[in-house]
Design a protein around this motif. Structure first.
Motif, PDB file in Angstrom:
ATOM      1  N   ALA A   1      -9.642   4.376   2.697  1.00  0.00           N
ATOM      2  CA  ALA A   1     -10.399   3.865   1.437  1.00  0.00           C
ATOM      3  C   ALA A   1      -9.346   2.393   1.233  1.00  0.00           C
ATOM      4  N   ILE A   2      -8.460   2.289   1.570  1.00  0.00           N
ATOM      5  CA  ILE A   2      -7.654   1.038   1.684  1.00  0.00           C
ATOM      6  C   ILE A   2      -8.419   0.122   2.759  1.00  0.00           C
TER       7      ILE A   2
ATOM      8  N   GLU B   1      -2.980   9.276   3.488  1.00  0.00           N
ATOM      9  CA  GLU B   1      -4.262   9.884   3.263  1.00  0.00           C
ATOM     10  C   GLU B   1      -5.391   8.956   2.593  1.00  0.00           C
ATOM     11  N   ASN B   2      -4.657   7.690   2.108  1.00  0.00           N
ATOM     12  CA  ASN B   2      -5.766   6.838   1.430  1.00  0.00           C
ATOM     13  C   ASN B   2      -5.965   5.665   2.261  1.00  0.00           C
TER      14      ASN B   2
ATOM     15  N   ILE C   1       0.798  -1.136   0.032  1.00  0.00           N
ATOM     16  CA  ILE C   1       0.084   0.012  -0.051  1.00  0.00           C
ATOM     17  C   ILE C   1       0.869   1.223   0.118  1.00  0.00           C
TER      18      ILE C   1
ATOM     19  N   SER D   1      -8.340  -0.579  -8.309  1.00  0.00           N
ATOM     20  CA  SER D   1      -7.910   0.759  -8.003  1.00  0.00           C
ATOM     21  C   SER D   1      -6.471   0.356  -7.171  1.00  0.00           C
ATOM     22  N   SER D   2      -5.471   1.398  -7.491  1.00  0.00           N
ATOM     23  CA  SER D   2      -4.270   1.149  -6.708  1.00  0.00           C
ATOM     24  C   SER D   2      -4.503   2.037  -5.190  1.00  0.00           C
ATOM     25  N   PHE D   3      -5.337   2.925  -5.107  1.00  0.00           N
ATOM     26  CA  PHE D   3      -5.660   3.591  -3.705  1.00  0.00           C
ATOM     27  C   PHE D   3      -4.341   4.482  -3.383  1.00  0.00           C
ATOM     28  N   GLY D   4      -3.587   5.095  -4.302  1.00  0.00           N
ATOM     29  CA  GLY D   4      -2.586   5.925  -4.176  1.00  0.00           C
ATOM     30  C   GLY D   4      -1.296   5.211  -3.997  1.00  0.00           C
ATOM     31  N   SER D   5      -1.178   3.945  -4.316  1.00  0.00           N
ATOM     32  CA  SER D   5      -0.013   3.414  -3.943  1.00  0.00           C
ATOM     33  C   SER D   5       0.516   3.114  -5.332  1.00  0.00           C
TER      34      SER D   5
ATOM     35  N   ASN E   1       1.576   6.343   2.196  1.00  0.00           N
ATOM     36  CA  ASN E   1       0.249   6.554   1.811  1.00  0.00           C
ATOM     37  C   ASN E   1      -1.035   6.884   2.910  1.00  0.00           C
TER      38      ASN E   1
END
Length: 326
Positions: free
Chosen positions: A127-128, A123-124, A117, A308-312, A121
């Motif tokens: 969501a994760i 802030e996400n 992740i 989604s990569s969720f910001g990763s 990261n």
């Protein structure tokens, strides 16, 4: 008297095309040489090239097609043949250590989620967390898990069994979550680069003990540490008898010689097709450096990227694992 245009002709467009063709051939020759080192030595400096053998070989094919369009030479034709050969060998290697055939559609499924992740990261993290809770996974392997430290209580509502982030570890880095009890738990530091980057455990599923291993290796250009880590991991795993499920971020594709050594040593096999996971912006054209490996009688029924990569900078994986009965 020689006309000015005649004097300039050797330096005209034909000469420039020849020069560009030669330049492309030189660059391709160096790339192919780096790839071919794998057939002589597993020297760590070229491991990244070996992970990218299919990608680089296909790029060389494109470059040489352009070189031949610019100026036809025997060298460009020979290099094109070599590039096609290396691409073909890469395609063969992708299937060489894959499980043979598909897995039974009617068998009960163990769902595994594996995701790096990214340690900053933060802030996400919500969501994760929601993605994990809604995944339906029975077991979750999270790498660089620090952003989820504040979400552990919420995760525990669905995954009451945890290793990592303070449970048997000093750090919040590699973490395994499970809906069912984890037994025979152990933490391993594979090298001096990063600690606590291998977690071994087991769970009971369909009346059978399934061994689990979560692994996060160093990058291949950190000297020969990655190979040493894979050797250390193989020495641990070879002592485990029966079904084995391994997942994590290996920072190399299954084409790399040291990864292939690890698979042969442990008897692990890949899916017939491994989704690209890195870098996330490359989408399906990226490199599969995150893996799910199994040893018989386990088989991979499906292996897919998370939507989604969720910001990763990685895409996560979701696998459906089945247990084949004799």
């Amino acid at each position: 008297m020689v006309q000015p245009d005649a004097r300039r002709r050797p330096w005209g467009s034909g000469w420039m095309r020849h020069l560009l063709s030669v330049a492309l051939c030189v660059i391709v020759s160096l790339v192919l040489l780096g790839i071919c080192i794998r057939y002589i030595s597993g020297f760590w400096l070229f491991t990244t090239l070996h992970s990218l053998q299919l990608h680089l070989s296909l790029l060389c094919v494109i470059a040489l097609a352009l070189a031949l369009l610019l100026h036809r030479t025997m060298l460009a034709a020979l290099l094109l043949a070599a590039s096609l050969g290396l691409a073909g060998h890469a395609a063969w290697m992708m299937q060489d250590l894959a499980q043979d055939g598909g897995a039974g559609a009617g068998s009960p499924v163990l769902r595994l989620m594996s995701f790096n992740i990214l340690m900053d990261n933060i802030e996400n993290a919500p969501a994760i967390r929601d993605a994990i809770l809604g995944s339906g996974a029975d077991v979750v392997n999270i790498m660089e898990a620090a952003p989820l430290k504040s979400e552990l209580a919420a995760l525990a509502a669905v995954y009451p069994y945890r290793i990592g982030c303070g449970e048997m570890t000093k750090r919040c880095d590699l973490m395994v979550l499970s809906k069912t009890p984890l037994e025979n738990r152990s933490i391993h530091s594979l090298s001096t680069v990063f600690e606590e980057r291998m977690i071994v455990s087991a769970l009971s599923w369909q009346g059978t003990t399934i061994h689990l291993a979560a692994i996060h290796t160093t990058k291949p250009y950190f000297d020969s540490f990655q190979t040493h880590e894979l050797v250390s991991a193989a020495q641990v795993l070879e002592r485990l008898e029966g079904p084995l499920l391994v997942s994590g971020d290996f920072n190399a594709s299954s084409l790399a010689p040291n990864i292939r050594m690890f698979l042969r040593w442990t008897g692990l096999r890949t899916a017939l097709w491994e989704p690209a996971t890195w870098p996330e912006w490359a989408g399906r054209l990226g490199v599969p450096i995150d893996h799910v490996y199994v040893r018989e009688p386990l088989r991979i029924r499906t292996l897919e990227r998370l939507a989604s990569s969720f910001g990763s900078n990685h895409h996560g994986l979701m696998a459906e694992i089945v247990l084949e009965r004799p």
